[in-house]
Scaffold this motif. Structure first.
Motif, PDB file in Angstrom:
ATOM      1  N   TYR A  81       0.862  -1.345  -0.061  1.00  0.00           N
ATOM      2  CA  TYR A  81       0.039   0.101   0.028  1.00  0.00           C
ATOM      3  C   TYR A  81       0.983   1.153   0.056  1.00  0.00           C
ATOM      4  O   TYR A  81       0.665   2.135  -0.794  1.00  0.00           O
ATOM      5  N   PRO A  82       1.959   1.595   0.931  1.00  0.00           N
ATOM      6  CA  PRO A  82       2.652   2.692   0.782  1.00  0.00           C
ATOM      7  C   PRO A  82       3.406   2.906  -0.201  1.00  0.00           C
ATOM      8  O   PRO A  82       3.661   3.894  -0.686  1.00  0.00           O
ATOM      9  N   LEU A  83       4.026   1.506  -0.688  1.00  0.00           N
ATOM     10  CA  LEU A  83       5.127   1.420  -1.859  1.00  0.00           C
ATOM     11  C   LEU A  83       4.319   2.077  -3.328  1.00  0.00           C
ATOM     12  O   LEU A  83       4.793   2.960  -3.768  1.00  0.00           O
ATOM     13  N   LEU A  84       3.117   1.400  -3.299  1.00  0.00           N
ATOM     14  CA  LEU A  84       2.226   1.977  -4.603  1.00  0.00           C
ATOM     15  C   LEU A  84       1.877   3.322  -4.215  1.00  0.00           C
ATOM     16  O   LEU A  84       1.900   4.032  -5.592  1.00  0.00           O
ATOM     17  N   ALA A  85       1.535   3.815  -3.132  1.00  0.00           N
ATOM     18  CA  ALA A  85       1.213   5.188  -2.879  1.00  0.00           C
ATOM     19  C   ALA A  85       2.422   6.133  -3.245  1.00  0.00           C
ATOM     20  O   ALA A  85       2.218   7.117  -3.956  1.00  0.00           O
ATOM     21  N   MET A  86       3.647   5.764  -3.041  1.00  0.00           N
ATOM     22  CA  MET A  86       4.790   6.346  -3.420  1.00  0.00           C
ATOM     23  C   MET A  86       5.165   6.544  -4.939  1.00  0.00           C
ATOM     24  O   MET A  86       5.566   7.409  -5.339  1.00  0.00           O
ATOM     25  N   LEU A  87       4.761   5.245  -5.295  1.00  0.00           N
ATOM     26  CA  LEU A  87       4.916   5.263  -7.049  1.00  0.00           C
ATOM     27  C   LEU A  87       3.884   6.304  -7.492  1.00  0.00           C
ATOM     28  O   LEU A  87       4.225   6.686  -8.685  1.00  0.00           O
ATOM     29  N   LEU A  88       2.867   6.377  -7.170  1.00  0.00           N
ATOM     30  CA  LEU A  88       1.638   7.276  -7.690  1.00  0.00           C
ATOM     31  C   LEU A  88       2.159   8.767  -7.532  1.00  0.00           C
ATOM     32  O   LEU A  88       2.083   9.268  -8.191  1.00  0.00           O
ATOM     33  N   TRP A  89       2.742   8.913  -5.993  1.00  0.00           N
ATOM     34  CA  TRP A  89       3.175  10.190  -5.936  1.00  0.00           C
ATOM     35  C   TRP A  89       4.280  10.885  -7.030  1.00  0.00           C
ATOM     36  O   TRP A  89       4.494  11.848  -7.513  1.00  0.00           O
ATOM     37  N   ALA A  90       5.187   9.612  -7.133  1.00  0.00           N
ATOM     38  CA  ALA A  90       6.340   9.959  -8.024  1.00  0.00           C
ATOM     39  C   ALA A  90       5.785  10.264  -9.473  1.00  0.00           C
ATOM     40  O   ALA A  90       6.332  11.172 -10.187  1.00  0.00           O
ATOM     41  N   GLY A  91       4.668   9.551  -9.889  1.00  0.00           N
ATOM     42  CA  GLY A  91       3.919   9.812 -11.156  1.00  0.00           C
ATOM     43  C   GLY A  91       3.499  11.321 -11.200  1.00  0.00           C
ATOM     44  O   GLY A  91       3.662  11.834 -12.164  1.00  0.00           O
TER      45      GLY A  91
END
Length: 308
Positions: free
Chosen positions: A8-18
């Protein structure tokens, strides 16, 4: 703890990077005020069918906290986002991500200043390290250059945006609003939209165009980074706790740099690795070393003394 909890937090950071990449792409095609306004409209359109009934049932609590929700919306969804889009016009995506990753450290320091929380060894050492790394980064490897040239506009705006976001986190902790997360997101988006409306109406013609270039950027900003990211982060905090999740923010510069190299063809320089690495080490120290910097003496009558 199931493995999916860490996703969950890993994918959240990936979306934030995007979202940082989207900010860079938007800088050359749409005004910061316009994309901020449109993303808020999209958030409200998507969420309204699902949230309107719970909002009505909770109207008494919402009425009691309306001004805090308005202030939070202004800071997190209007000022932070607008400044981030403005910063993207004159700095790199990698720089933006490194500065944004300082938010947990800034939050910790502001908590000491505004909430009276105790200063830790990690905060003190991490603050000095991060500040030095940031100087090295924005000076592009030459700290003395800042004395002559000053801070680049984009880096300065991103630093201001991150400080506002950190203050937003401190206010949330201080107020402890008894409002469910999704209702809070919706109310903040509504307040931010009302704040942005006058500025949107004053935009010159052509600065708020909706076309094949801008629509995908708005869709990602509105649905991907505002709704899906929020859901993933809320789930991560629920399963792992806020302290564990906050460490994942350190991944933001790495993920953003990889996307920026692949998508924007940005170059990675030594000052990114050195300055960014030192800054992130400072953030990690602040998050992990929790020993108080100054011990307070508390006397207990007849029982001796304890150190805290």
């Amino acid at each position: 703890m199931p493995f999916r909890a860490y996703l969950y937090p890993l994918l959240a950071m990936l979306l934030w990077a995007g979202n940082v990449i989207v900010s860079k792409l938007a800088a050359s095609s749409i005004a910061p005020t316009a994309i901020t306004f449109y993303r808020l409209v999209l958030v409200l359109l998507v969420m309204t069918p699902f949230i309107v009934r719970p909002l009505w049932r909770n109207r008494t609590v919402l009425k009691r906290h309306w001004w805090q929700l308005a202030v939070c919306g202004l800071m997190s969804m209007a000022l932070f986002q607008s400044l981030s889009y403005r910063a993207a016009d004159s700095t790199t995506a990698t720089n933006m991500a490194i500065v944004t990753a300082l938010a947990p450290l800034m939050t910790a320091i502001l908590s000491v200043l505004l909430l009276g929380e105790r200063l830790t060894v990690g905060m003190a050492a991490g603050g000095l390290l991060s500040f030095g790394g940031l100087l090295y980064l924005v000076g592009r490897g030459d700290v003395l250059a800042l004395l002559h040239e000053g801070v680049h506009a984009g880096d300065g705006l991103m630093l201001l945006a991150t400080l506002i976001f950190a203050l937003y986190g401190v206010l949330l902790r201080r107020w402890r609003l008894s409002v469910p997360p999704w209702q809070m997101i919706y109310c903040q988006a509504l307040a931010a939209l009302l704040c942005m409306l006058p500025f949107f109406l004053l935009l010159p013609a052509g600065h708020a165009a909706l076309d094949a270039t801008t629509l995908p950027l708005i869709a990602y900003a509105g649905i991907g980074s505002s709704i899906v990211l929020s859901f993933l982060w809320i789930q991560g905090v629920k399963l792992l706790g806020p302290n564990r999740c906050s460490i994942y923010v350190n991944l933001l510069p790495i993920l953003t740099a990889l996307l920026a190299i692949a998508w924007l063809h940005e170059s990675m320089h030594g000052y990114h690795l050195i300055g960014g690495g030192i800054s992130l080490l400072g953030v990690l120290l602040a998050q992990t070393v929790q020993r108080p910097l100054f011990a307070r003496r508390a006397s207990v009558s007849g029982l001796g003394q304890s150190m805290f």
